[in-house]
Design a protein around this motif. Structure first.
Motif, PDB file in Angstrom:
ATOM      1  N   PHE A 188       0.744  -1.044  -0.099  1.00 48.12           N
ATOM      2  CA  PHE A 188       0.289  -0.094  -0.040  1.00 48.12           C
ATOM      3  C   PHE A 188       0.745   1.248   0.059  1.00 48.12           C
ATOM      4  O   PHE A 188       0.878   2.143  -0.650  1.00 48.12           O
ATOM      5  N   LEU A 189       1.980   1.793   0.904  1.00 50.23           N
ATOM      6  CA  LEU A 189       2.775   2.658   1.203  1.00 50.23           C
ATOM      7  C   LEU A 189       3.321   3.218  -0.179  1.00 50.23           C
ATOM      8  O   LEU A 189       3.425   4.204  -0.132  1.00 50.23           O
ATOM      9  N   PRO A 190       4.122   2.326  -0.990  1.00 49.49           N
ATOM     10  CA  PRO A 190       4.563   2.282  -2.261  1.00 49.49           C
ATOM     11  C   PRO A 190       3.669   2.908  -3.203  1.00 49.49           C
ATOM     12  O   PRO A 190       4.003   3.992  -3.836  1.00 49.49           O
ATOM     13  N   SER A 191       2.822   2.078  -2.995  1.00 50.29           N
ATOM     14  CA  SER A 191       1.928   2.590  -4.687  1.00 50.29           C
ATOM     15  C   SER A 191       1.416   3.932  -4.117  1.00 50.29           C
ATOM     16  O   SER A 191       1.083   4.729  -4.616  1.00 50.29           O
ATOM     17  N   GLN A 192       0.930   4.093  -2.738  1.00 50.01           N
ATOM     18  CA  GLN A 192      -0.071   5.266  -2.366  1.00 50.01           C
ATOM     19  C   GLN A 192       0.979   6.245  -2.990  1.00 50.01           C
ATOM     20  O   GLN A 192       0.542   7.271  -3.257  1.00 50.01           O
ATOM     21  N   ALA A 193       2.312   7.100  -2.194  1.00 49.07           N
ATOM     22  CA  ALA A 193       3.469   7.382  -2.503  1.00 49.07           C
ATOM     23  C   ALA A 193       3.348   7.216  -4.275  1.00 49.07           C
ATOM     24  O   ALA A 193       3.751   8.616  -5.317  1.00 49.07           O
ATOM     25  N   PHE A 194       3.709   6.724  -4.843  1.00 48.51           N
ATOM     26  CA  PHE A 194       3.828   6.396  -6.412  1.00 48.51           C
ATOM     27  C   PHE A 194       2.772   7.208  -7.202  1.00 48.51           C
ATOM     28  O   PHE A 194       2.833   8.531  -7.923  1.00 48.51           O
ATOM     29  N   ALA A 195       1.569   6.938  -7.056  1.00 44.69           N
ATOM     30  CA  ALA A 195       0.107   7.185  -7.035  1.00 44.69           C
ATOM     31  C   ALA A 195      -0.241   8.052  -7.089  1.00 44.69           C
ATOM     32  O   ALA A 195      -0.091   9.494  -7.938  1.00 44.69           O
ATOM     33  N   ARG A 196       0.212   9.484  -5.780  1.00 45.14           N
ATOM     34  CA  ARG A 196       0.381  10.591  -5.506  1.00 45.14           C
ATOM     35  C   ARG A 196       0.937  11.621  -6.448  1.00 45.14           C
ATOM     36  O   ARG A 196       0.431  12.613  -7.230  1.00 45.14           O
TER      37      ARG A 196
END
Length: 253
Positions: free
Chosen positions: A118-126
């Protein structure tokens, strides 16, 4: 080449499937950001890519920490000049009966496998949304994200969570032109699973549960991951690609 001059970020890139994703992406022209909790392993993978005339940069990343995940995306963009693909390959598992599983071990596996997706995906998507750019995320699920097996309560729960998270992110991020998919491998021979293969009886049991009569090698899963990440497959999102040698299709009686 499918990933020519694209930036591919890989967590868990220091070994196993993640390392093979780094190698395969670089062969197809990608600039690679190798992330791992073990800095030396990340550096070794990056060095191996460079020895093959590819471009790679190593980063020490704790995928369970929001700040570390965010800093990784920022640093990778600075090093590679852009963001295109994120592969969430960092993971771990336990082999403990559910009645004996400690809460600490439960938390650790859930944190790395689920929060660490979740955390890398959220940072990447943001960051992609802020830039107004499209992107692709591929998560590493498992056949145990689709079914269960003994002594894997935390792992099975975490990988079911990865499957659900993949679908949720795909649903919400589709309008931002960000595709999110996952692969669900069967048994893969990696440093994490190597102990399975030291006992011939257990190794034969692994062969027997797969219709193809063998386990997977990491590069085979890497190829499936890059299939999902490739721009040519732009209408595929929210999919869980089972790459399991026929494990989940049924039991051989």
């Amino acid at each position: 080449m499918r990933f020519q001059d694209q930036a591919v970020l890989v967590t868990g890139g220091g070994s196993g499937i993640g390392q093979q994703v780094c190698f395969a992406a670089a062969r197809e022209g990608a600039r690679v950001a190798v992330a791992d909790l073990d800095q030396e392993r990340a550096e070794a993978t990056a060095a191996a890519v460079r020895q093959r005339s590819g471009e790679a940069h190593a980063f020490r990343v704790d995928v369970t920490d929001p700040t570390s995940a965010m800093k990784f995306v920022t640093a990778a963009e600075a090093s590679l000049g852009r963001l295109d693909v994120l592969v969430n390959s960092a993971g771990m598992r336990e082999i403990v009966p559910v009645l004996d599983l400690s809460f600490e071990e439960w938390q650790r596996v859930i944190s790395v496998n689920l929060s660490g997706t979740f955390l890398p995906s959220q940072a990447f998507a943001r960051r992609l949304v802020a830039l107004g750019r499209p992107g692709r995320i591929v998560n590493l699920a498992s056949t145990l994200g689709l079914m269960a097996a003994p002594k894997r309560a935390a792992y099975t729960a975490s990988k079911h969570g990865v499957v659900g998270l993949t679908k949720q992110m795909a649903l919400e991020l589709g309008e931002k032109n960000i595709r999110v998919n996952a692969v669900a491998p069967g048994v893969v021979r990696t440093p994490m699973t190597e102990r399975y293969f030291q006992d011939e009886e257990y190794a034969q049991a692994i062969r027997d549960i797969h219709a193809l009569g063998r386990w997977a090698e990491p590069h085979e899963i890497a190829n499936a991951i890059l299939f999902l990440a490739a721009e040519e497959n732009g209408f595929v999102t929210g999919s869980i690609l089972t790459v399991d040698g026929g494990w989940t299709i049924g039991k051989k009686m």
